[in-house]
Design a protein around this motif. Structure first.
Motif, PDB file in Angstrom:
ATOM      1  N   ASP A 116       0.896  -1.193   0.015  1.00 33.86           N
ATOM      2  CA  ASP A 116       0.060   0.125  -0.057  1.00 33.86           C
ATOM      3  C   ASP A 116       0.947   1.303   0.127  1.00 33.86           C
ATOM      4  OD1 ASP A 116      -2.387  -1.247   0.042  1.00 33.86           O
ATOM      5  OD2 ASP A 116      -2.706  -1.494   2.181  1.00 33.86           O
ATOM      6  N   ALA A 117       2.023   1.153   0.826  1.00 29.72           N
ATOM      7  CA  ALA A 117       2.903   2.343   0.747  1.00 29.72           C
ATOM      8  C   ALA A 117       3.532   2.659  -0.594  1.00 29.72           C
ATOM      9  CB  ALA A 117       4.002   2.138   1.886  1.00 29.72           C
ATOM     10  N   ILE A 118       3.902   1.652  -1.227  1.00 30.19           N
ATOM     11  CA  ILE A 118       4.373   1.758  -2.632  1.00 30.19           C
ATOM     12  C   ILE A 118       3.139   2.345  -3.785  1.00 30.19           C
ATOM     13  CG2 ILE A 118       5.365   0.716  -4.780  1.00 30.19           C
ATOM     14  CD1 ILE A 118       6.169  -1.696  -2.661  1.00 30.19           C
TER      15      ILE A 118
ATOM     16  N   THR B 251       0.596   4.108  -2.657  1.00 28.00           N
ATOM     17  CA  THR B 251       0.502   5.436  -2.428  1.00 28.00           C
ATOM     18  C   THR B 251       1.696   6.395  -3.078  1.00 28.00           C
ATOM     19  OG1 THR B 251      -0.682   4.918  -0.335  1.00 28.00           O
ATOM     20  CG2 THR B 251       0.286   7.217  -0.640  1.00 28.00           C
ATOM     21  N   ASP B 252       3.052   6.103  -2.803  1.00 23.07           N
ATOM     22  CA  ASP B 252       4.125   6.768  -3.441  1.00 23.07           C
ATOM     23  C   ASP B 252       3.776   6.823  -5.034  1.00 23.07           C
ATOM     24  OD1 ASP B 252       6.182   8.081  -3.358  1.00 23.07           O
ATOM     25  OD2 ASP B 252       7.420   6.481  -3.937  1.00 23.07           O
ATOM     26  N   HIS B 253       3.495   5.745  -5.609  1.00 20.30           N
ATOM     27  CA  HIS B 253       3.303   5.760  -6.870  1.00 20.30           C
ATOM     28  C   HIS B 253       2.206   6.737  -7.397  1.00 20.30           C
ATOM     29  CE1 HIS B 253       3.093   4.630 -11.260  1.00 20.30           C
ATOM     30  NE2 HIS B 253       1.677   4.343 -10.955  1.00 20.30           N
ATOM     31  N   THR B 254       1.225   6.700  -6.786  1.00 18.27           N
ATOM     32  CA  THR B 254       0.182   7.631  -7.123  1.00 18.27           C
ATOM     33  C   THR B 254       0.337   9.142  -6.842  1.00 18.27           C
ATOM     34  OG1 THR B 254      -1.648   5.893  -6.509  1.00 18.27           O
ATOM     35  CG2 THR B 254      -2.447   8.282  -6.592  1.00 18.27           C
ATOM     36  N   ASP B 255       1.322   9.378  -5.752  1.00 20.03           N
ATOM     37  CA  ASP B 255       1.746  10.667  -5.644  1.00 20.03           C
ATOM     38  C   ASP B 255       2.836  11.169  -6.611  1.00 20.03           C
ATOM     39  OD1 ASP B 255       0.076  11.075  -3.526  1.00 20.03           O
ATOM     40  OD2 ASP B 255       1.827  10.425  -2.113  1.00 20.03           O
ATOM     41  N   THR B 256       3.348  10.368  -7.271  1.00 16.28           N
ATOM     42  CA  THR B 256       4.507  10.637  -8.507  1.00 16.28           C
ATOM     43  C   THR B 256       4.209  10.027  -9.767  1.00 16.28           C
ATOM     44  OG1 THR B 256       5.643   8.481  -7.847  1.00 16.28           O
ATOM     45  CG2 THR B 256       6.229  10.338  -6.570  1.00 16.28           C
ATOM     46  N   SER B 257       3.033   9.722 -10.171  1.00 15.76           N
ATOM     47  CA  SER B 257       2.486   9.479 -11.269  1.00 15.76           C
ATOM     48  C   SER B 257       2.800  10.348 -12.297  1.00 15.76           C
ATOM     49  CB  SER B 257       1.111   8.840 -11.186  1.00 15.76           C
ATOM     50  OG  SER B 257       0.051   9.721 -10.860  1.00 15.76           O
ATOM     51  N   ALA B 258       2.684  11.709 -12.097  1.00 10.04           N
ATOM     52  CA  ALA B 258       2.963  12.682 -13.229  1.00 10.04           C
ATOM     53  C   ALA B 258       4.508  12.605 -13.800  1.00 10.04           C
ATOM     54  CB  ALA B 258       2.752  14.022 -12.476  1.00 10.04           C
ATOM     55  N   ARG B 259       5.344  11.740 -12.910  1.00 13.04           N
ATOM     56  CA  ARG B 259       6.805  12.007 -13.610  1.00 13.04           C
ATOM     57  C   ARG B 259       6.814  10.821 -14.464  1.00 13.04           C
ATOM     58  NH1 ARG B 259       9.908  10.886  -8.199  1.00 13.04           N
ATOM     59  NH2 ARG B 259       8.490  11.896  -6.895  1.00 13.04           N
ATOM     60  N   PRO B 260       7.509  11.136 -15.697  1.00 10.62           N
ATOM     61  CA  PRO B 260       8.010  10.091 -16.618  1.00 10.62           C
ATOM     62  C   PRO B 260       8.496   8.890 -15.956  1.00 10.62           C
ATOM     63  CG  PRO B 260       9.378  12.054 -17.153  1.00 10.62           C
ATOM     64  CD  PRO B 260       8.530  12.218 -15.799  1.00 10.62           C
ATOM     65  N   SER B 261       7.917   7.706 -16.357  1.00  5.56           N
ATOM     66  CA  SER B 261       8.236   6.334 -15.678  1.00  5.56           C
ATOM     67  C   SER B 261       9.270   5.729 -16.666  1.00  5.56           C
ATOM     68  CB  SER B 261       7.137   5.457 -15.670  1.00  5.56           C
ATOM     69  OG  SER B 261       6.602   5.207 -16.836  1.00  5.56           O
ATOM     70  N   GLN B 262      10.106   4.740 -15.775  1.00  3.64           N
ATOM     71  CA  GLN B 262      11.106   3.892 -16.673  1.00  3.64           C
ATOM     72  C   GLN B 262      10.437   2.555 -16.563  1.00  3.64           C
ATOM     73  OE1 GLN B 262      14.156   3.739 -13.791  1.00  3.64           O
ATOM     74  NE2 GLN B 262      14.846   5.955 -14.145  1.00  3.64           N
ATOM     75  N   VAL B 263      10.780   1.916 -17.545  1.00  3.03           N
ATOM     76  CA  VAL B 263      10.197   0.435 -17.660  1.00  3.03           C
ATOM     77  C   VAL B 263      10.660  -0.442 -16.432  1.00  3.03           C
ATOM     78  CG1 VAL B 263      10.222  -1.591 -19.209  1.00  3.03           C
ATOM     79  CG2 VAL B 263      10.332   0.680 -20.050  1.00  3.03           C
ATOM     80  N   GLY B 264       9.612  -1.300 -15.965  1.00  3.38           N
ATOM     81  CA  GLY B 264       9.754  -1.972 -15.041  1.00  3.38           C
ATOM     82  C   GLY B 264      10.478  -3.281 -15.374  1.00  3.38           C
ATOM     83  N   ARG B 265      11.051  -4.166 -14.571  1.00  8.92           N
ATOM     84  CA  ARG B 265      12.026  -5.370 -15.146  1.00  8.92           C
ATOM     85  C   ARG B 265      10.981  -6.620 -15.416  1.00  8.92           C
ATOM     86  NH1 ARG B 265      17.155  -6.289 -12.090  1.00  8.92           N
ATOM     87  NH2 ARG B 265      17.418  -7.807 -13.687  1.00  8.92           N
ATOM     88  N   CYS B 266       9.696  -6.851 -14.967  1.00  2.70           N
ATOM     89  CA  CYS B 266       8.736  -7.754 -15.052  1.00  2.70           C
ATOM     90  C   CYS B 266       7.931  -7.486 -16.236  1.00  2.70           C
ATOM     91  CB  CYS B 266       8.123  -8.160 -14.034  1.00  2.70           C
ATOM     92  SG  CYS B 266       8.946  -9.066 -12.657  1.00  2.70           S
TER      93      CYS B 266
END
Length: 65
Positions: A46-48, A50-65
């Motif tokens: 849940d903490a992850i 929440t953090d992702h929701t707060d920073t979703s405006a930033r460009p993302s990198q491709v995850g590993r999976c």
């Protein structure tokens, strides 16, 4: 590393693994990091999220999976 963790979590939530809710162990396995490294940043899925929701405006990198 935080971006890597949140991106991996997002990828796993978009295409969830079978067997129930997403766990920190699954995130660490897919991100290729040790659990204690993930816990240095986050204490729960849940903490992850929440953090992702707060920073979703930033460009993302491709995850590993």
């Amino acid at each position: 590393m935080r971006t890597w963790i949140t991106d991996t979590t997002r990828d796993l939530l978009d295409d969830p693994p079978p067997g129930g809710p997403l766990t920190l162990d699954e995130i660490t396995a897919c991100a290729g990091i040790k659990t204690h490294h993930l816990r240095a940043y986050y204490s729960s899925v849940d903490a992850i999220i929440t953090d992702h929701t707060d920073t979703s405006a930033r460009p993302s990198q491709v995850g590993r999976c």
